[in-house]
Design a protein around this motif. Sequence first.
Motif, short mmCIF file in Angstrom:
data_model
loop_
_atom_site.label_atom_id
_atom_site.label_comp_id
_atom_site.label_asym_id
_atom_site.label_seq_id
_atom_site.Cartn_x
_atom_site.Cartn_y
_atom_site.Cartn_z
N LYS A 118 -7.08 -12.25 0.80
CA LYS A 118 -6.94 -13.70 0.98
C LYS A 118 -6.77 -14.39 -0.38
O LYS A 118 -5.95 -15.29 -0.53
N PHE A 119 -7.58 -13.97 -1.35
CA PHE A 119 -7.46 -14.53 -2.70
C PHE A 119 -6.08 -14.27 -3.26
O PHE A 119 -5.42 -15.19 -3.79
N HIS A 120 -5.62 -13.05 -3.16
CA HIS A 120 -4.30 -12.65 -3.64
C HIS A 120 -3.22 -13.52 -3.04
O HIS A 120 -2.33 -14.04 -3.74
N ASP A 121 -3.29 -13.73 -1.73
CA ASP A 121 -2.23 -14.48 -1.04
C ASP A 121 -2.29 -15.98 -1.29
O ASP A 121 -1.29 -16.68 -1.06
N ALA A 122 -3.43 -16.48 -1.75
CA ALA A 122 -3.59 -17.92 -1.98
C ALA A 122 -3.19 -18.36 -3.38
O ALA A 122 -3.15 -19.57 -3.66
N ASN A 177 -1.08 -19.54 -6.50
CA ASN A 177 0.14 -20.33 -6.63
C ASN A 177 0.79 -20.16 -7.99
O ASN A 177 1.94 -19.72 -8.09
N LEU A 178 0.09 -20.52 -9.06
CA LEU A 178 0.63 -20.37 -10.41
C LEU A 178 0.71 -18.90 -10.81
O LEU A 178 1.72 -18.45 -11.35
N VAL A 179 -0.35 -18.18 -10.56
CA VAL A 179 -0.40 -16.75 -10.88
C VAL A 179 0.50 -16.01 -9.90
O VAL A 179 0.36 -16.13 -8.68
N THR A 180 1.43 -15.26 -10.44
CA THR A 180 2.46 -14.62 -9.62
C THR A 180 1.97 -13.29 -9.05
O THR A 180 1.35 -12.48 -9.75
N ARG A 181 2.26 -13.06 -7.78
CA ARG A 181 1.89 -11.81 -7.11
C ARG A 181 3.00 -10.78 -7.31
O ARG A 181 4.09 -10.91 -6.75
N LEU A 182 2.71 -9.77 -8.12
CA LEU A 182 3.68 -8.68 -8.33
C LEU A 182 2.98 -7.52 -9.01
O LEU A 182 1.77 -7.56 -9.22
N VAL A 183 3.73 -6.44 -9.33
CA VAL A 183 3.08 -5.24 -9.86
C VAL A 183 3.48 -4.96 -11.31
O VAL A 183 3.35 -3.84 -11.78
N ASN A 184 3.94 -5.96 -12.02
CA ASN A 184 4.18 -5.80 -13.45
C ASN A 184 2.92 -6.23 -14.20
O ASN A 184 1.96 -6.72 -13.61
N LEU A 185 2.90 -6.04 -15.51
CA LEU A 185 1.85 -6.57 -16.37
C LEU A 185 2.45 -6.84 -17.74
O LEU A 185 3.55 -6.41 -18.05
N CYS A 220 -2.21 -8.44 -8.85
CA CYS A 220 -1.87 -7.50 -7.78
C CYS A 220 -3.14 -6.94 -7.18
O CYS A 220 -4.23 -7.00 -7.79
N HIS A 221 -3.01 -6.40 -5.99
CA HIS A 221 -4.11 -5.74 -5.29
C HIS A 221 -3.79 -4.24 -5.31
O HIS A 221 -3.04 -3.75 -4.48
N PRO A 222 -4.31 -3.51 -6.30
CA PRO A 222 -3.89 -2.11 -6.51
C PRO A 222 -4.05 -1.22 -5.29
O PRO A 222 -3.23 -0.33 -5.05
N ALA A 223 -5.11 -1.42 -4.52
CA ALA A 223 -5.33 -0.55 -3.36
C ALA A 223 -4.21 -0.68 -2.34
O ALA A 223 -3.95 0.25 -1.56
N SER A 224 -3.50 -1.81 -2.34
CA SER A 224 -2.38 -2.03 -1.42
C SER A 224 -1.02 -1.73 -2.02
O SER A 224 -0.03 -1.65 -1.29
N THR A 225 -0.98 -1.57 -3.37
CA THR A 225 0.33 -1.50 -4.02
C THR A 225 0.44 -0.29 -4.95
O THR A 225 0.84 0.79 -4.54
N ILE A 258 -11.86 7.44 -8.15
CA ILE A 258 -11.90 8.18 -9.41
C ILE A 258 -11.03 7.49 -10.46
O ILE A 258 -11.36 7.45 -11.65
N ALA A 259 -9.91 6.93 -10.01
CA ALA A 259 -8.99 6.23 -10.92
C ALA A 259 -9.46 4.83 -11.26
O ALA A 259 -8.81 4.13 -12.03
N GLY A 260 -10.58 4.39 -10.66
CA GLY A 260 -11.11 3.07 -10.96
C GLY A 260 -10.60 1.98 -10.05
O GLY A 260 -10.72 0.80 -10.36
N VAL A 261 -10.04 2.35 -8.88
CA VAL A 261 -9.49 1.37 -7.94
C VAL A 261 -10.43 1.24 -6.75
O VAL A 261 -10.74 2.22 -6.07
N ARG A 262 -10.89 0.02 -6.50
CA ARG A 262 -11.80 -0.25 -5.40
C ARG A 262 -11.15 -1.21 -4.41
O ARG A 262 -10.26 -1.99 -4.78
N PRO A 263 -11.56 -1.20 -3.14
CA PRO A 263 -10.89 -2.02 -2.11
C PRO A 263 -10.91 -3.50 -2.43
O PRO A 263 -9.97 -4.23 -2.10
N GLU A 264 -12.00 -4.00 -3.03
CA GLU A 264 -12.16 -5.43 -3.29
C GLU A 264 -11.56 -5.87 -4.62
O GLU A 264 -11.70 -7.03 -5.02
N MET A 265 -10.85 -4.98 -5.28
CA MET A 265 -10.42 -5.21 -6.66
C MET A 265 -9.06 -5.91 -6.74
O MET A 265 -8.11 -5.53 -6.07
N ILE A 266 -9.01 -6.91 -7.61
CA ILE A 266 -7.76 -7.57 -7.99
C ILE A 266 -7.51 -7.29 -9.47
O ILE A 266 -8.42 -7.42 -10.30
#
Length: 424
Positions: A353-357, A359-367, A375-380, A392-400
Amino acid sequence: MKPETIAIHGGYEYDPTTKAVAVPIYQTVSYAFDSADHAAALFNLEVEGFRYTRISNPTTAVLERRVAALEGGLEALCVASGQTAVYYALLNVAELGSNIISVPQLYGTTHTMFAHLLPSQGVHVRFAESDHPDALEKLIDDKTRAIYCESVGNPAGNICDIEKLAQLAHRHGLPLIVDNTVASPILLRPIEYGADIVVHSLTKFLGGHGTTLGGAIVDSGNFPWKEHAARFPMFSQPDASYHDLVYTEHYGRAAFMGRCRSVYQRTIGAALSPMSAFLLLQGIETVALRLDRHVENGRKVAEFLRDDPRIEWVNYAGFPSSPYYNLAQKYLGGRACSLMTVGLKGGFEAAVKFHDALNLVTRLVNLGDAKSLACHPASTTHRQMSPEEQLIAGVRPEMIRLSIGIEHSDDIIADLDQALNAAI
């Protein structure tokens, strides 16, 4: 010269023909030969010059010299993407039946390459339980050909102890290969701490504007390939694919880069276009200025999130509570990277929900873009990994994952605040 000056002047004075101050774009595929003898001398590597843009190009050559100088390396090879750079660097030292030892905290596509692509080609990658040198050492055997890490993990944000990893690698006669994309040579130069090969996604902080793909491999020139000829015969024995060239004899300290260009760039051909090289050079000119703002904004955002009751945790190496704080002081001069991860109260659903809300911060998989990104790594980026591999890689479900840009920090924080309100 200091990095700020190298970023503007490194590898180029002016065009000898036109006296152009800006680096010209040599948008050409091939180059004329003076004669058959001249062509033969070029292909025999007896004289300097350009043959075909898949192998080298005058515009790209400036970029290569500049990136090598920024990293304090001997030479560089620029290729089509950061993933190509990782692939070439490992292929250049490995052969059928060998293995690579890697830390577990990796960019998702690199993990896929290591876990699936390389093993299908006969090169096994062994993932350590952690980034601690002891965890990697116990995996080394006589078939190991390199140790690999990301200086600052993406998205885990861990900081590897490069000096200790280099000492470990060299104790076993192995090169240390470091992906320095997230830190960039403005914050960290791994070669100064013993790294042998450095790779980059130029697409990120060095390019800096989210417009241009590119990758780089930088050779320190310090690893003694000839001394370890039994483990790395490809550098010291005649290469039948290139008229029995012996790379350590022909290139000396630059044997790694000479073979990488002659074998992999020439035959696989994931070349960087001259236009892309030009655009990346434009980005590099301002990288030092941008990093100052990235770092400053990153600290302000991290402090805002740490103090917010809607946030469960913030992974940011600039906090004394971080397990990587001391390494950030040593390797980054205390200037923690603007890449960070945060966990929202409410778990996976709140993170989405936070990710989708935003506006200024762009949702994508670059850095590393001038713009703030999320980005939401667990989904992307790490979606292809199992839940166990993600952890193990440091990715958790709640992580942005946040890559904080160079906008005004008040505007970035305001957008994060309204997105948190929408999520929780």
